[in-house]
Structure formats: structure tokens, C-alpha cells
Design an enzyme around this catalytic site. Structure first.
Site, mmCIF file in Angstrom:
data_model
loop_
_atom_site.group_PDB
_atom_site.id
_atom_site.type_symbol
_atom_site.label_atom_id
_atom_site.label_comp_id
_atom_site.label_asym_id
_atom_site.label_seq_id
_atom_site.Cartn_x
_atom_site.Cartn_y
_atom_site.Cartn_z
ATOM 1 N N HIS A 140 0.849 -1.196 0.000
ATOM 2 C CA HIS A 140 0.000 0.000 0.000
ATOM 3 C C HIS A 140 0.879 1.238 0.000
ATOM 4 C CE1 HIS A 140 0.796 -0.400 4.388
ATOM 5 N NE2 HIS A 140 0.817 0.917 4.344
ATOM 6 N N HIS A 180 -5.940 -1.576 4.749
ATOM 7 C CA HIS A 180 -5.737 -0.441 3.860
ATOM 8 C C HIS A 180 -4.978 -0.872 2.608
ATOM 9 C CE1 HIS A 180 -2.145 -0.797 6.105
ATOM 10 N NE2 HIS A 180 -1.732 0.427 6.134
ATOM 11 N N HIS A 190 4.800 7.311 2.164
ATOM 12 C CA HIS A 190 5.566 6.060 2.138
ATOM 13 C C HIS A 190 4.899 5.020 1.250
ATOM 14 C CE1 HIS A 190 2.793 4.794 5.492
ATOM 15 N NE2 HIS A 190 2.889 3.627 4.882
ATOM 16 N N HIS A 192 1.259 0.218 14.814
ATOM 17 C CA HIS A 192 0.207 1.204 14.632
ATOM 18 C C HIS A 192 -1.023 0.789 15.439
ATOM 19 C CE1 HIS A 192 2.374 3.087 11.391
ATOM 20 N NE2 HIS A 192 2.364 1.999 10.668
ATOM 21 N N TYR A 239 9.717 2.166 9.770
ATOM 22 C CA TYR A 239 9.811 3.135 8.676
ATOM 23 C C TYR A 239 11.258 3.539 8.462
ATOM 24 C CZ TYR A 239 4.769 3.985 8.656
ATOM 25 O OH TYR A 239 3.418 3.855 8.533
ATOM 26 N N GLU A 252 8.063 1.606 4.233
ATOM 27 C CA GLU A 252 7.619 0.875 5.423
ATOM 28 C C GLU A 252 7.722 -0.621 5.122
ATOM 29 O OE1 GLU A 252 3.390 0.933 6.230
ATOM 30 O OE2 GLU A 252 3.672 0.472 8.346
#
Lengths: 306, 306, 306, 306
Positions: B153, B198, B213, B245, B254, B264
Site C-alpha cells: 500500500h 488499507h 511512504h 500502529h 519506517y 515501510e
């Protein structure tokens, strides 16, 4: 993607011989929570990471085995749509009214060619414990036992699985992620209604309606090892594992609940998409497909079912 | 579920300042493979677990940053369907002919309100390395470096993300898995086109078209630790992590590629379904949402973009 | 603690049938590095995390099996001290001059009651790769293959293991961390010269001087899983595992090198101290002691040796 | 090796402001068990994997901090031997009679140059829970919370650490596994009495007798991640982590107990042997030595002590 129709396995109902021992097994060892007991004695369980009312139903009976597996569809209208499709396909569906199970809306049910009852439902109340929706923590209730994240899928044994394949693809919009073709025909199929490598799977077996295992998703291979420690510490019978499946790539361990119903806890497996090819296996590498490290079947896997 | 339309992120194209160093970074450290270099000097990369021709494109330029992100749709007809929907929404789409990138069929492209170019494509050739389809092993090519499984993503920064949200929901059939609402309005959205928490995310930012990212999926938290060891051993700049997260629950680290584009690598996160509630965050717990262990933002996360 | 005498397993020398295939196995799969080849054709290997010149020696021969295992002692004077103790115990020791193996100082060697040659040495040159001593990174050379950290211990099969136990305790200052007592006497012992649950172990067996396995330490259970993936991917014969030992608690997998010598890669196990009780096992739970999850021995484990 | 003298950290006694909250923290979160409360209100804790009576002592006081750390020696005669050595070194030792703490035999105590009280004892009763010795399971009591395996080491802050180093090496037979030398002298030392990279460590600090942290050993990096989840879920203040130390290589997270005493849970680190070189660090790479991923100190680590 435009997501519609069958979303995921919603719940499974199994027959158990001993209710208190079964509740202990699924709550203390596998790490589920008891939501409620119904007036007819059925016991409803869930994991703390599931929103829906329950994902596992235990029914006291004199023989262990499979009663039904119910898939959740996106919306109520899907139930009518699928009822029509099922009828058009030549299978009769029946209606189960809302409230037959606590927290679950109306269901339609039908018997697939392998002799298993499948149900569809669109509505579930939420029950506790469940994830918080506003400013959530990673978990609300501290994981325990095997730290099961969700009821994930079932593997069922029965005849006519070519017809099951056709039905699930044509009527319920599933896709076949993997299949085993033996010289005498189709032996096994892994079917996906989303992005998991399997939501339900079938192995050809002469007797209809048989149950091989219900599987729970774990976070990682470390939790598979933790599950193995729990199984031996509490003298729970292990079938095989820790090992990996070549098929789906899941890292896994199989064991039996107190009534002899097989359970799996597993992790991993690739992400499936509908544009990916169906992965195929033949008899030459079937052992590796089933148990990637042992590279051969164990007798129990093919013959012990409830 | 009936799966149609947008399947997943197909590839991203980033601008890099130094091509040889970038290739080293993405192949030796992150663990991708170079598929080919195009006649215009663009370099095409993929992981060994991806079937499609490539998932990452590097373009030499004088400034780092984002060129485009392309989503794969299920079938060619979807391209026409989405082109019409996009036009009806009031956004002009352009056509990129097949072959503009090696291995990729025709694409349609358009600029979303945050100023980012998005593309859709339906056809990709397969390239090596890729998983075997018949009697496959768990991997064909031994994983190396950070053992990235796939390009997963991107998080993009720009204005008008309320409009992005509306566009992705209404036109591209995405769902909003999580959102952050601040006293002065919507700050961030995590959008899913399937069962991942996501596939693309946006944070409100005054300047359009900015890149935060690109993320690669790893197998587990152990691989996140391994990635961290690699980053320090090779003096690659870490932004933050290993951490988790709160939003999406992913375990993550990261860091920056040699041109300053943020990468990431992460693992985990819950399985998303379209009947699940959108998880919401407010300014009180935003720090925990972004970095669950630190419980506060670091300045770089909100301000350093390319 | 005042540490003196025997420190740890220094190296093991095994006979192999095919040198190039063996080098590939131990370097590419297990993850060691070749240090050098001696003028007599013996090949010297080490892991990148070991300082000493080598920890594994391969000798081409017509039968596979065990030549010797050498323990490193703290200082040269220990060699004289142990030579006297060994002689006082009634066992004749011989001298191997410095340089018989590259990088290794003088050794004393002797045959223990089970028929195995054991050696002691005090001096080893360092060789590359090895950890840096000033401002070190976690690793200098990126781990590969199974990511073996060190040659850790060996399990040997032979008669008279009660006498081995007495000799190792009385003469070499080892302690017995675990033992298996069967109705007909002592079956197996796990001996520690430091804080690991075992540095060498013996199982009673009619034929003297037999070799069961040489073990390599891995960082964690995840690496045991990775090792298992490597084994099946490259068609290396697995004996058993991934599983856990009840004895020592190690998480483990067993397999065979190309000559049929058994290898183990394992992780974990409790920290042993000399004030801890010897853990004891009887025939009732021996299966669980050996393979904690399977809870029974496999035939190969008790009978297949080189 | 011939093992004698100081075996390991036996227990630490810390001052806490709030006893019930502290007991909750160390039992529910870190995963210890309360063994007993003494007549003077001190509370004695242990992990389920430790045999000795206790490894952690909490004393109610008006300021948090360090009372003492006691090392277990192999036999009672060692106490006399070390008392003489300590006196010969010029430090006065006092006697604590058996029974001053429940389950613990006579102790000798003394103040080291950094101003910390250290004790030695040879005898401890065993207490429950503890591992079984005959046919043991991997654990008797299911691990909970952070799943701490043992109290492992402490880091203390004070002046005159060069003198501490000399004392621990010359009098107590410790070895220096790692050290940090700054332009203005020795900054920090990691001292081992066995095969762990550290059993006690010191950082130079102007004020004597200060406490930086007490550390608990975990099984693996996955458990460090689990600990991090627990810390945020229960709003426990994290100092730093999950991260890794360059020094010792441990994977770690730091946090604070309810009184402000710093705790560490960690895993890994290399196996230390007395023939290994002392690893050295200078000011250029000190940040990487302390926090391998962040590559710089955080202010709290150098300044916040109790």
C-alpha cells in the site's frame, strides 16, 4: 473491489458429547469466550476479536460431528438473491427464522452435494467481548490460551465434491484457490469467498456429511508453538504438527476436542486474489501439499472424521 | 463474495535521484528482484511472491517523490466502466496504451482531488521469479534481505482528502476502514478495496501530490526485527520503529530509500470486511493510533514527505 | 562464577562420503562458512558468530560417522591438569601437536567408555568471518540459509554410558542436567560444562562410537520454521520436527546431511546452573521427554546412527 | 567448566511507593507470582520458572529505588571465602542471619564503590510455582502477562565504576563482557559471572547508589512485542522500545513500575565465554551500542534513575 454476496464463514455448529468439557476446551485452551447458552442448551462462543454475536456453536448429542456451517452475506437482499439462485440450480432451501439462534437474523439453509448443511445469514447482533471502534486498543481483553483470533474455515469430507465445486463457484461466487487431481479424479478443493486461500474446503470421501476439522486463525508461528505446548501440557490429543501445509502455505497444528472433533490452529498462508491461478496438485506431490515437512499423509488425516 | 472491480495495488512509480543505489536498496535490502529496465531507463521490480510483471517502478529524476500508483482491476471491461464513472464524477481520465510499461496492458489515469495521479489496469503479463502453480513449494527463490512478500500500500499526503474519500467510495468502490477526525476536520483516511485494512491512505496536507511512504508486507514481527537489524547494519536511515500502529494494528518500521522516499515494512493488521464498522480516532488518542507504543507522533512523520 | 577448565564444545570432526555436496549442505543450507581446506583434504567450517578458527571439520571417507569432538579449555595449563586427571582415572591420553589442524594448538585425546574419541585444546586462532570487537554490529556478515549461530552440542550413542557419566563428572567437571532411567538401567544422559542444558549427550547403544547428531543453535522458533522450509524446498531428508524436546525444552528439527549424518537445528532450552536439580525421566514419559508434541519416539531416532 | 563461586543474580530488593499497585504490576503485567508477604510487609515474588524461594523483593518506602541485589554462590563455604577476600580488599562486610528473608539462608553484605549494597547467599529453599523435576512439562503453570522467565540482571548508576570493575573482577571473579570508554574515562561496564553477556552493569553517575533498571528475561522477540502491547493497553509508561541493544545484542523494551522504578524485559544476546574478548565501545558509536536502531541515546536513559 466491489464486495458483495458471501463475505465469510460466520459460524459453525458442532455436536459434542460432553458440554462442560467442550466449553473448557474451546474457552480455556483455544482462547474463545462463551457468549451465552440458549434455552435448548446450545452454547455460543466467539473470540474477543470478532464483532458478530458468535462464531462457534456447540450442541450436546450422542455422536460428535458437523451440524452446519453458516456464511455471512453482506445484506439481507442477498439472502433472497441466493435463495433464487440455489433454487434455479435445483437445490431446495429452507428458512430458519431470526432468533432460532440468539443474536442472528433469518437464515436460509440447504444441503450441498457432499451431504453437508450450509446456511446463509445477513444479520448478526454484536456481542462482548469485541474490539472497540473508537480509539481502539490492539485488544480489549487480554488474549489467553492459544490466543485464537477468529473461527476461520472448515474442511469437510463427503462424496460429489466436483458438484460442490460447481455449486460454490456458480451459485455462491466462490473461487477455487487450490485443487488436488488424482488419477481417478478430483480429490480435494480449497474454496475462497474473499482474499483468504480458503474459507471452506472439501475432500472426497464415500460417506456424506462428514467433518474433518474447524480451524482458528492465530497471529503467527510463535503462537502455533505456544498452542503445541498447551496441547501437551493439558494432555490434549495432537493429530499432527506443528507443520506447514504446502497447500495454502499455512503453518499449523491439528488436535482433537474432547468429543473427537478435529481442530486446527494455524497462521499465514498467502493472500488470494480472484485473478490468481488455481494452484494444482497431483498424486506425486500430494504428501508435500498436505504436510509440507513430513511430505507424506498420515493415515489419520485421511480416515479419521466425525 | 462476488469480487469485481478494483482488486489491489498493482504497482507504484517513484522518482529516485540515484538509480544504482536505489536498485541496491530495493533488491538487496528490501529483498525485491529486478525484472527489467525499460528503454527510457525506468527500472521494474517485483517480489518473488508476486505473479504480475512488476509492482515497483523507479524513475530517475532530479527530485524524489511520487509519480503514480496503479490499481489492478479484475477485467478489461472494468476499465471502461470506471472511465465512465470517473467522467460522470467530473474528473477527466486519460489513456495510457499497452506497452508504455513492459508487461502491462492499457491503463486509464486521472488526478484525484489531493493531487495524486492514480491509474487502473486490467492486464499484466507474469514475470520471473514467481510462485509455481503446479505442486508449488513455499517459495521458489530463497527469500533474502528483508524478505518482502509484496508491495502492499501507499500513504499519500495532500489537500481535499474529504473529496478523495468520497471519490474512492463512490467511484472506485473502496471502503473506509479507519479515519481520524480532528476538531478542524478530517485528518486522515485508510481505504480498503478488499480485505486488508488499507490499500491506500491519505493524510491532509497543504501541498498536493506528496508522498509519505510505500509499504511492503512481511511475514511476521520477527521479520520486522530482522529488517531493523539490516537497516542499522547498512546505515540506512530509520524514521521510527520497530513499533505498532494502533490504526490497522500493523507492526512496522519506517525508513528512507537513498533518495529520501520513505519506505515501510510491516506485518499483521486485522482482516477487514465490508460489514465491519469504520474505526474512528480523535485528537485525544491520535498519537496512540499512529504509533501505539510511543503514543505520540514524531515530527518527521507529519512533515517529511517527498 | 569462577570459570575454569572445560569451556564448551570447540569443534567436531565428521566423516562424509561426498565432500562438495557436504560443503554445500553445511554452508548454503545450514549457513556456515568455509574457513579453509587442509593439505589432507579436510575442510574446516565455522559460523559467522564464532571467533575460533573453526567449529566443524569434514573428512572424506568411505563411511559416514564420528571421528572426534574437541572441547576448548580455558588455558594451556588445563591440558596438563586434565591429562593427569585422565591418567589417574585409568584412561590413556595421546598428544596431537599444534598445527595438526590449521589454527588449533596442541590437543590431548582419549577414548571414553562409550568408544568415542574426545579431545581437549586450549588455543585457537581467530578466523573470518567473526564478530567485530570494537563498536560491533549485531552481525558483520548477513545471515543466510538456516542462520546457524554456532555448533552447539552432539548426541553420541554407545555402551557404558554410566561410566561416561562418571568420567565426565569426576574428571572433566561436567554436571548431569537430565537423565533417563529405564527399568533396566540408565538410558541417556545430558551433560553440561557450563550454563547450557547440554554440551554433550549420550544414549546407551550396543555398538561403540556411534554418532546420532550434531546440533546448531538458532536464534528462535521462527528460524526453526525457516529451517524446515529450506529442508523441504531443497529435498533434504527430515527425521522429525519441527517439534520440541521435553528434555532440555529445546525447539528443534532433525535432518540428515548428504552422507546420512544427522543434524539438528534448535533453539531455546532453559538456562542451567550447577545448583539446579538433575531432571529425571522414566519410561512412562520418555516419549514426551524426547518429542514433547508427538509424545512417542520414532523408530529412526533410536536406531539410525552413523 | 569447573563452576564455583558466584552463580547468578539471586534477588533484588526495590523500594516502592504503593504496594498493591506494585504487586499488580509485577504479577499481572510482568507475569511473576507472589510467594509470600513477610511480617515486616516486604513482598516476595518469583517467576514460575525459578526454583529458588524468590527473586524479587518489594519494600514499601517513601522514595523509590534500590535497596540491594544478592547473588547466589554455589556453597556455604563460598560465603566465608568471599568474606575474607572482600575484607582483604578493604571493604567491610556485614552478616545478615538466615531467616531475615523467608526461605533464604545467611547472607553477607557490603557496599561497593558506586555506593550500592551487594549481598551473597548460598542457600535458598524452593517455593511454588517451580518447574517439576521428574518428567517435567515445559511449564507447570501457564505463562501469563509478559511471560517473564526470570529476574535476569540490573543496571546501576553511581560513581567510581572503575573501582567496581576492579572489585568484581578481582574479588568476585566476574568478567567484563563489554565496556564503553569515553574521552574522559570509563562510562559503563557489563559484567558477567557466567555465560550471560551481563549479570550486573554499571554506568558512571555522580550520585551514588542509584538504580537504572531491573531486567526480566523473555523467550523471544515475539514476547517483547507482546510486552509492548500490554504496556500500552494498560497505560504503563514506556521509556523506549521495542528496540535492540548493540551492547549485549538484547532485544528489549524499557518501562516504569508504578513507583517510577525502571523495568526491562528483553530476550537474546550472545552467549558469553571467559575466553571471548571484551567488546569495547567509544563515544562515536555509543548511541548504536545503547539503542541499536535509534542510534542515539534518549535523554531519559542517561538521567532518569531512582
Amino acid at each position: 473491489m466491489a464486495i458483495s454476496g458471501v463475505l465469510r464463514p460466520g459460524f459453525i455448529q458442532l455436536r459434542v458429547l460432553d458440554m462442560p468439557g467442550s466449553i473448557d476446551h474451546y474457552t480455556k485452551r483455544i482462547g474463545m469466550h462463551q457468549v451465552t447458552e440458549g434455552p435448548d442448551g446450545r452454547v455460543y462462543l466467539k473470540t474477543a476479536d470478532e464483532f458478530d454475536h458468535h462464531s462457534f456453536v456447540l450442541r450436546r448429542a450422542d455422536t460428535a460431528g458437523y451440524d452446519l456451517m453458516a456464511f455471512k452475506v453482506l445484506e439481507d437482499a442477498d439472502l433472497d438473491k441466493f435463495e433464487k439462485r440455489i433454487a434455479d440450480y435445483g437445490i431446495a432451501a429452507d428458512h430458519v427464522p431470526a432468533g432460532e439462534m440468539p443474536g442472528i437474523g433469518r437464515r436460509i439453509g440447504f444441503k450441498i452435494p457432499s451431504g453437508h448443511r450450509i446456511e446463509l445469514f445477513a444479520h448478526s447482533e454484536q456481542s462482548d467481548p469485541k474490539p472497540r471502534v473508537h480509539n481502539p486498543d490492539v485488544w480489549e481483553v487480554e488474549p489467553h490460551g492459544m490466543r485464537a483470533l477468529r473461527f476461520d474455515h472448515a474442511l469437510l469430507y463427503g462424496p460429489e465434491i466436483e458438484k460442490n465445486l460447481n455449486f460454490f463457484e456458480k451459485v455462491l461466487d466462490f473461487r477455487c484457490a487450490e485443487r488436488v487431481d488424482m488419477p481417478d479424479g478430483l480429490l480435494a478443493i480449497w474454496l475462497s469467498c474473499g482474499m483468504k486461500a480458503h474459507d471452506i474446503a472439501f475432500v472426497k470421501y464415500p460417506e456424506p456429511g462428514k467433518f474433518h476439522h474447524a480451524a482458528f486463525d492465530l497471529e503467527n508461528w510463535n503462537d502455533v508453538g505456544n498452542a503445541a505446548d498447551i496441547l501437551t501440557r493439558y494432555d490434549i490429543s495432537i493429530d499432527i504438527g506443528p507443520t506447514r501445509h504446502g497447500i495454502t502455505r499455512g503453518q499449523t497444528i491439528y488436535f482433537f476436542d474432547p468429543s473427537g472433533n478435529r481442530n486446527e490452529v494455524f497462521t499465514g498462508g498467502y493472500t488470494y486474489y480472484p485473478d490468481l491461478p488455481t494452484r494444482t496438485w497431483d498424486e506425486k506431490e500430494l504428501g508435500k501439499g498436505i504436510f509440507y515437512y513430513e511430505r507424506k499423509m498420515n493415515d489419520a488425516f485421511l480416515s479419521v472424521v466425525t
